[in-house]
Design an enzyme around this catalytic site. Structure first.
Site, PDB file in Angstrom:
ATOM      1  N   ARG A  27      -2.384   1.543 -12.197  1.00  0.00           N
ATOM      2  CA  ARG A  27      -2.278   2.344 -11.217  1.00  0.00           C
ATOM      3  C   ARG A  27      -2.493   3.837 -11.658  1.00  0.00           C
ATOM      4  O   ARG A  27      -1.594   4.120 -12.194  1.00  0.00           O
ATOM      5  CB  ARG A  27      -1.016   2.555 -10.177  1.00  0.00           C
ATOM      6  CG  ARG A  27      -1.172   3.547  -8.998  1.00  0.00           C
ATOM      7  CD  ARG A  27      -0.282   3.192  -7.786  1.00  0.00           C
ATOM      8  NE  ARG A  27       1.280   3.150  -8.235  1.00  0.00           N
ATOM      9  CZ  ARG A  27       2.092   3.049  -7.401  1.00  0.00           C
ATOM     10  NH1 ARG A  27       1.761   3.230  -5.997  1.00  0.00           N
ATOM     11  NH2 ARG A  27       3.399   3.042  -7.731  1.00  0.00           N
ATOM     12  N   ASP A  84      11.206   5.226  -7.005  1.00  0.00           N
ATOM     13  CA  ASP A  84      10.278   6.101  -7.646  1.00  0.00           C
ATOM     14  C   ASP A  84      10.189   7.309  -7.099  1.00  0.00           C
ATOM     15  O   ASP A  84      10.694   7.621  -6.093  1.00  0.00           O
ATOM     16  CB  ASP A  84       8.831   5.174  -7.968  1.00  0.00           C
ATOM     17  CG  ASP A  84       8.191   4.933  -6.441  1.00  0.00           C
ATOM     18  OD1 ASP A  84       8.736   5.356  -5.325  1.00  0.00           O
ATOM     19  OD2 ASP A  84       7.407   4.124  -6.565  1.00  0.00           O
TER      20      ASP A  84
END
Length: 553
Positions: free
Chosen positions: A179, A463
């Site tokens: 990612r 996150d």
């Protein structure tokens, strides 16, 4: 700083970090420069388009399915068949690309590892370079790590089996999907023709150059998760980059694949078009639930009570607007032959508290059971200990089948109103929710500014999406005159700047008392300043990681 082998126009404005010369090679930098020159203007235009769309939403426009692309939605077309290593995705583990996580993820038994340069990572230059080195070493089978306590980590035997005919290459039973950063973030340490390059281009290109051919030789390919997408035009940009890179590096057409995270409310209205743009490079869609909540708060932040959500922790996938989003994603993907991947289970199992584990694991099982029942082909976990739970649930639904793409969910009908009807969401904004938002955001931002993007807080692996929801929710409550349900036995409390600042001070004292001598006063002071800036300023910052990145060396 430009070395003798640096391509013309490329400048690295940071002293070299260990191993950088192995990653910032002439070939890799040449591809970065090429992609920036070809596609940088388009990226800028698309970011400007985001800003224009925000202005429309803020003045009362509601998103809808695009009339100009109705032919695509009505058309009979399919995406490319699943690529090698992406046929069975029933369990995916996520995490940053530090050395320990790389080894643990590849040993976890998950079908896919999302190797994260984005929300679970802090974009320190050292992190970006070392992450690429770790991926290269993992694919070469040479990676190892010893902790400060002396514990050694190595790839398990099953994770380092060389495929037949792949000389000098190693593969793993877990497929790596990288990612890169979102389109909104620059990489300030790498300039082309005096301009910073998009972090997304840097992350994409470095991995493609150093690992793409190795992956192809091992029978897999360079695969990516594409974050923060807001429109099919952004997916078209990625497709153009994939095609050009395949030609530049001599890869077969369709070797590069992208799974798009549907983690913005606007992308939810363009899922079919996103799949269409990526057809030959498509690997499916993912329900990025936490950033999706952040996007809804952000996009409708000026729209009053009808678009105000209750406490962050009270909004589950069972909320009607979230169920509509999830079912539409599955129907859209399966209609076009694409995988639909479910959202994150962020719980961190504790070896010291069986009662906490039992309660949390039951919730994880319930969540994964709901996803498998809706029709998802797999789902995410944040910790290796959750892999067996997720696998067991999906095994029970899939059996020997690698996925349930054939389940087209023609019974699902979702209109535009259902995707943005927040009024049926149970729960209320509360003073306890405000305190939780403040505490979690302060703890996360302190760690982020110190270089860690995946942070254990209150038994959850958090996150950047968590901090984004926390601060944007407070901004929305403040600027829309929300009144919070008070603590037990107390009166309701209107949200004011003074209230938030008082709660910030109180939560810092709670953390100081809990952490004792390990309390990082300077780090929490920096976190406090950043949090106040992005939660209380008159103007809303689209992404807190932008001002946070500006505070980094």
């Amino acid at each position: 700083m430009a070395g003798p082998n640096t391509p013309p126009g490329v400048e690295i404005v940071r002293p070299q970090v260990p191993g950088a010369e192995q990653i910032l090679t002439p070939e890799a930098l040449a591809l970065v420069a090429d992609l920036h020159r070809r596609f940088g203007v388009t990226r800028g235009d698309l970011l400007a388009r985001r800003a224009a769309r925000q202005r429309e939403l803020s003045t009362g426009a509601d998103p809808d399915f695009l009339p100009e692309t109705s032919d695509i939605r009505r058309g009979q077309w399919q995406v490319a068949p699943p690529a090698p290593g992406l046929v069975d995705r029933r369990v995916e583990i996520t995490g940053p690309t530090d050395r320990k996580m790389t080894i643990n993820a590849l040993n976890s038994g998950a079908k896919v590892w999302l190797a994260d340069f984005e929300d679970a990572n802090t974009p320190l230059w050292e992190n970006m370079i070392s992450g690429q080195l770790n991926l290269r070493d993992a694919l070469a089978g040479t990676i190892g790590f010893t902790s400060p306590e002396g514990k050694a980590y190595t790839l398990a035997a099953t994770a380092t089996t060389s495929p037949a005919g792949a000389t000098g290459a190693s593969t793993t039973t877990t497929t790596i999907v990288v990612r890169p950063r979102g389109w909104h973030l620059d990489e300030k340490h790498l300039l082309v023709d005096g301009e910073p390059v998009a972090g997304a281009i840097v992350d994409f290109a470095l991995y493609a150059v150093h690992c793409g051919r190795r992956q192809l030789d091992a029978g897999s390919g360079p695969y990516y998760y594409l974050p923060k997408t807001e429109s099919h035009l952004e997916a078209r940009l990625w497709n153009d980059i994939f095609t050009h890179t395949e030609d530049a590096l001599g890869f077969p057409r369709g070797a590069i694949r992208g799974t798009v995270l549907i983690e913005t409310i606007l992308a939810a209205f363009e899922m079919e078009e996103i799949l269409y743009e990526l057809r030959e490079h498509c690997a499916g869609l993912n329900a990025g639930r936490w950033d999706y909540l952040f996007s809804i708060i952000k996009k409708f932040r000026d729209r009053g009570e009808a678009f105000t959500l209750p406490d962050r922790n009270a909004v589950t996938m069972a909320a009607p607007f979230m169920t509509a989003y999830a079912e539409l994603l599955v129907r859209t993907c399966h209609r076009r032959g694409a995988h639909a991947i479910g959202g994150m289970a962020a719980f961190i199992p504790s070896r010291r508290d069986p009662a906490v584990n039992a309660t949390a694991l039951a919730k994880v099982r319930e969540d994964k059971t709901r996803e498998a029942g809706i029709g998802f082909d797999g789902s995410w976990v944040a910790h290796p200990d959750l892999v067996p739970v997720c696998r067991e649930v999906f095994d029970g639904v899939l059996g020997d089948r690698p996925n349930q793409i054939s389940r087209t969910r023609e019974d699902v009908t979702v209109d535009a109103a259902a995707l943005i009807d927040l009024t049926t969401t149970p729960g209320s904004p509360t003073l306890a929710g405000l305190r939780n938002n403040v505490s979690v955001a302060l703890q996360y931002l302190r760690a982020w500014l110190a270089g860690s993007g995946a942070v254990a807080i209150f038994n959850l692996m958090e996150d950047a999406a968590t901090a984004e929801i926390s601060r944007s929710q407070i901004w929305q409550w403040l600027h829309n005159g929300v009144v919070l349900v008070g603590d037990s036995g107390t009166a309701d409390v209107p949200v004011t700047r003074e209230l938030v600042e008082r709660v910030v001070a109180e939560e810092l004292e709670v953390l100081r008392a809990a952490l004792g001598e390990s309390y990082d006063a300077a780090g929490f002071a920096r976190a406090r300043d950043l949090f106040v800036e992005v939660a209380l300023a008159d103007d809303f910052a689209d992404f807190l990681t932008v001002p946070a990145y500006q505070r980094m060396p």
